[in-house]
Design a protein around this motif. Structure first.
Motif, mmCIF file in Angstrom:
data_model
loop_
_atom_site.group_PDB
_atom_site.id
_atom_site.type_symbol
_atom_site.label_atom_id
_atom_site.label_comp_id
_atom_site.label_asym_id
_atom_site.label_seq_id
_atom_site.Cartn_x
_atom_site.Cartn_y
_atom_site.Cartn_z
ATOM 1 N N ALA A 89 24.577 -35.639 53.868
ATOM 2 C CA ALA A 89 25.116 -35.048 52.639
ATOM 3 C C ALA A 89 24.964 -36.013 51.462
ATOM 4 C CB ALA A 89 26.584 -34.678 52.843
ATOM 5 N N VAL A 97 28.271 -31.830 43.896
ATOM 6 C CA VAL A 97 28.706 -31.062 45.069
ATOM 7 C C VAL A 97 29.790 -31.844 45.806
ATOM 8 C CG1 VAL A 97 27.987 -30.091 47.281
ATOM 9 C CG2 VAL A 97 26.455 -29.961 45.311
ATOM 10 N N ARG A 99 30.818 -33.152 48.730
ATOM 11 C CA ARG A 99 30.118 -33.381 49.997
ATOM 12 C C ARG A 99 31.046 -33.285 51.203
ATOM 13 N NH1 ARG A 99 27.404 -38.523 47.040
ATOM 14 N NH2 ARG A 99 25.685 -37.436 45.987
ATOM 15 N N ARG A 102 31.696 -29.728 51.971
ATOM 16 C CA ARG A 102 30.512 -29.079 52.546
ATOM 17 C C ARG A 102 30.348 -29.454 54.017
ATOM 18 N NH1 ARG A 102 27.686 -24.810 53.144
ATOM 19 N NH2 ARG A 102 25.452 -25.110 53.418
ATOM 20 N N GLU A 105 32.966 -27.621 56.039
ATOM 21 C CA GLU A 105 32.618 -26.203 56.126
ATOM 22 C C GLU A 105 31.594 -25.951 57.225
ATOM 23 O OE1 GLU A 105 30.050 -23.105 53.383
ATOM 24 O OE2 GLU A 105 31.337 -24.570 52.358
ATOM 25 N N ASP A 140 22.266 -26.016 51.730
ATOM 26 C CA ASP A 140 22.400 -24.578 51.517
ATOM 27 C C ASP A 140 21.064 -23.922 51.153
ATOM 28 O OD1 ASP A 140 23.814 -22.212 51.501
ATOM 29 O OD2 ASP A 140 24.366 -22.368 49.380
#
Length: 304
Positions: A89, A97, A99, A102, A105, A140
């Motif tokens: 990441a 973003v 990180r 993310r 997630e 993504d």
């Protein structure tokens, strides 16, 4: 010493949000087709377009929207699941973003919460494949290529992975997969693409239609029909079929006349930002390497 056609006049369209499997006997060109579609091997003739943009002319701009998940996971086995994903990441995602969010997630999406702090070398084969997929999905991407990622897994885990890929497509990602296990293809895929020996199209369409088209009970029975001797026959039959008209011809876009010139190289004004990125990523890579070194006691002892 003679040239050999690995793919021969293959035309197909994969639409957004579809899960498509590339199938066929060994040596029919599945891996070469995926390599061409994912930008690794440029075809000698023809072109590959992503949203009407020539993939090879605009590869630098398009590559950030697509990932290839290899058959053998390319992971550092002496890192924990969370550490591996956090390093990726920080290397790939911009500072804008979140990180950590993310990573959390994807750990939840891949059902890896119980293995968050486990070393990758201690994971099962299926769990390691999930980490490999999460590692590539961090940025993504909209287009996901899966190169035999279910190879070597038992039937139950294969089913879990195929349903996971189906879920990615349902969330709007376009998924193209090579698989040799056909048990769960019919229940999860939108389309299957069968190639003949010699790299020609034998069929493109829904799995259920394929059973009727080839007059077989199981998708696996199609493999015995696609032989070097019958390849040309199946290719000619498909070109003249209603399935070809519906799932190939009608899907092909009209040429919009857009330029396929490559994007310009970075200018001198952009170089300072690139230098800063190189410096930052070099520091991250060095820190990751130090962690790996101290985790591998045998190598560290040998070096000392």
């Amino acid at each position: 010493g003679q040239d050999r056609a690995i793919l021969n006049d293959v035309s197909l369209v994969v639409q957004p949000g579809e899960f498509v499997c590339l199938l066929g006997p060994s040596g029919c060109g599945k891996s070469t087709l995926m390599a061409a579609l994912s930008g690794r091997v440029r075809p000698d003739t023809g072109n590959v377009r992503v949203n009407q943009r020539d993939l090879y002319a605009h590869f630098d701009a398009l590559k950030k929207h697509m990932v290839l998940v290899p058959q053998k996971p390319l992971l550092h086995h002496d890192l924990t699941v969370e550490q591996a994903l956090r390093f990726t990441a920080r290397l790939r995602l911009p500072g804008s973003v979140n990180r950590k969010e993310r990573v959390n997630e994807l750990i939840a999406d891949m059902k890896l919460e119980a293995h968050r702090h486990q070393l990758i070398r201690d994971l099962s084969g299926g769990q390691e494949k999930r980490v490999s997929l999460a590692n590539e999905l961090l940025a993504d991407p909209g287009l996901v290529f899966l190169d035999e990622v279910t190879s070597g897994l038992d039937e139950n885990i294969d089913g879990e992975m195929m349903r996971l890929f189906r879920g990615l497509a349902d969330r709007g990602k376009t998924v193209v997969c090579i698989t040799h296990s056909l048990v769960h293809v019919a229940e999860t895929c939108d389309l299957v693409v069968f190639l003949t020996p010699g790299g020609q199209l034998a069929y493109v369409g829904p799995p259920a239609y394929a059973l009727q088209y080839f007059n077989v009970q199981r998708l696996g029975d199609v493999y015995s029909l696609l032989t070097p001797e019958t390849g040309d026959q199946w290719a000619r039959q498909f070109v003249g079929s209603s399935e070809h008209a519906t799932f190939v011809t009608d899907r092909l876009p009209q040429d919009d006349g857009q330029s396929t010139q490559a994007s310009p190289r970075a200018t001198v004004a952009q170089l300072p930002a690139e230098v800063k990125t190189i410096a930052t990523q070099s520091g991250l890579l060095l820190w990751r390497q130090l962690i790996l070194l101290f985790r591998d006691k045998a190598s560290l002892g040998s070096l000392l």
